[in-house]
Motif scaffolding. Sequence first.
Motif, PDB file in Angstrom:
ATOM      1  N   ASP A  38     -19.371 -50.664  33.371  1.00  0.00           N
ATOM      2  CA  ASP A  38     -17.963 -50.348  33.045  1.00  0.00           C
ATOM      3  C   ASP A  38     -17.863 -49.551  31.738  1.00  0.00           C
ATOM      4  O   ASP A  38     -16.881 -49.627  31.024  1.00  0.00           O
ATOM      5  N   GLY A  40     -17.142 -46.559  29.387  1.00  0.00           N
ATOM      6  CA  GLY A  40     -16.184 -45.455  29.440  1.00  0.00           C
ATOM      7  C   GLY A  40     -16.749 -44.137  28.916  1.00  0.00           C
ATOM      8  O   GLY A  40     -17.843 -44.079  28.340  1.00  0.00           O
ATOM      9  N   ASP A  41     -15.988 -43.074  29.121  1.00  0.00           N
ATOM     10  CA  ASP A  41     -16.397 -41.733  28.694  1.00  0.00           C
ATOM     11  C   ASP A  41     -16.126 -41.526  27.205  1.00  0.00           C
ATOM     12  O   ASP A  41     -15.224 -42.140  26.623  1.00  0.00           O
ATOM     13  N   GLY A  76     -17.281 -43.723  24.059  1.00  0.00           N
ATOM     14  CA  GLY A  76     -16.597 -44.588  25.011  1.00  0.00           C
ATOM     15  C   GLY A  76     -16.969 -46.038  24.763  1.00  0.00           C
ATOM     16  O   GLY A  76     -17.906 -46.339  24.007  1.00  0.00           O
ATOM     17  N   ARG A  80     -14.234 -49.329  30.779  1.00  0.00           N
ATOM     18  CA  ARG A  80     -13.946 -47.924  31.080  1.00  0.00           C
ATOM     19  C   ARG A  80     -13.013 -47.276  30.055  1.00  0.00           C
ATOM     20  O   ARG A  80     -12.245 -46.370  30.376  1.00  0.00           O
ATOM     21  N   SER A  81     -13.083 -47.750  28.839  1.00  0.00           N
ATOM     22  CA  SER A  81     -12.215 -47.193  27.798  1.00  0.00           C
ATOM     23  C   SER A  81     -12.787 -45.857  27.309  1.00  0.00           C
ATOM     24  O   SER A  81     -13.948 -45.787  26.890  1.00  0.00           O
ATOM     25  N   THR A  82     -11.966 -44.836  27.353  1.00  0.00           N
ATOM     26  CA  THR A  82     -12.376 -43.506  26.897  1.00  0.00           C
ATOM     27  C   THR A  82     -12.209 -43.404  25.385  1.00  0.00           C
ATOM     28  O   THR A  82     -11.209 -43.856  24.816  1.00  0.00           O
ATOM     29  N   GLY A 129     -19.494 -42.004  30.893  1.00  0.00           N
ATOM     30  CA  GLY A 129     -19.973 -43.379  30.829  1.00  0.00           C
ATOM     31  C   GLY A 129     -20.751 -43.742  32.070  1.00  0.00           C
ATOM     32  O   GLY A 129     -20.680 -43.053  33.103  1.00  0.00           O
ATOM     33  N   TRP A 131     -20.327 -45.903  34.318  1.00  0.00           N
ATOM     34  CA  TRP A 131     -19.618 -46.239  35.551  1.00  0.00           C
ATOM     35  C   TRP A 131     -19.482 -45.021  36.455  1.00  0.00           C
ATOM     36  O   TRP A 131     -19.284 -45.155  37.681  1.00  0.00           O
TER      37      TRP A 131
END
Length: 332
Positions: A38, A40-41, A76, A80-82, A129, A131
Amino acid sequence: MAGSNFVDYVKIFCRSGKGGAGSAHLRREKFVAMGGPDGGDGGRGGHIIVRGNRNTWTLLHLKYKRHIFAGHGESGSKQRSTGADGEDRVIEVPLGTIAKDAETGEVLFEITEHDQERILVKGGRGGLGNWNFKSATNQTPRYAQPGEDGIEMAAVLELKVLADVGLVGFPNAGKSTLLSVVSAAKPEIADYPFTTLVPNLGIVSYREHQSFAMADIPGIIEGASEGKGLGIRFLRHIERNSILLFLVPADAEDIKNEYQILLNELKQYNPELLDKGRMLAISKCDMLDEELMEEIKSDLPDLPHVFISSVANKGITELKDMIWEQLMAANE
């Protein structure tokens, strides 16, 4: 535009922001079995942006701040937090500014409208990321992309004054005096050559609350296109003018010849300048009578002309009418 404060050419060093790295996080929660990836980018790096500002008349603010760096993007994180994007750096420039690559001389873009924005240097992209990489055959990727590096470049910002009418003439032809009479501009005026050291811009009021912009550049001398005098440094400013108003004083030895010399210098500098509308004003005519004017008219070049005296306010209304008529014709 004070002479010491007018800067129309500056070279700057820019560096955009680096993109943030993607996260390779795996979801680990008490009641979630095999949570999977999970990460993130990463956020993108900051851009270097050039923005037009009609309230700015010079590049002076960049003269002593020539290194411009944008912010880096943040990495990130889980869930999945950018990451946040890097801070953009905005460069405010006058209308009529051209941006060039300092190494190749390539013109990148030009700014001609208020609040117009163009990206001079793009920020690096943020990394993906983990994911993004999961699949049926790779359900737990433990890797992510790094962010792209920022871009470094040297750029040249060059100002070309935007005006409807450009004044062209030898030193002491009366250009600055004319501008001071028809507008609120206060250029330096004195009885010696090259009193105008920088371009001056004035707004000329016309009938029914209409107006147009007039620009005065330092006097041109023969050989200006080859680097003599001050003209070569400022000739680029009249490339933006809609029409050119040639000023030749009435006491010149040969008005037609002086006009041809000025025209030839423009041709040597940039032949496209000859495609612009041209007019001729015979200045310093306060001591001429009708008989002398008729004698002078017989040997003038074939283009619209008017006799004026800025000091005596003679022929100024006729000059404005002639300019307005030419501007309307040029915009049709």
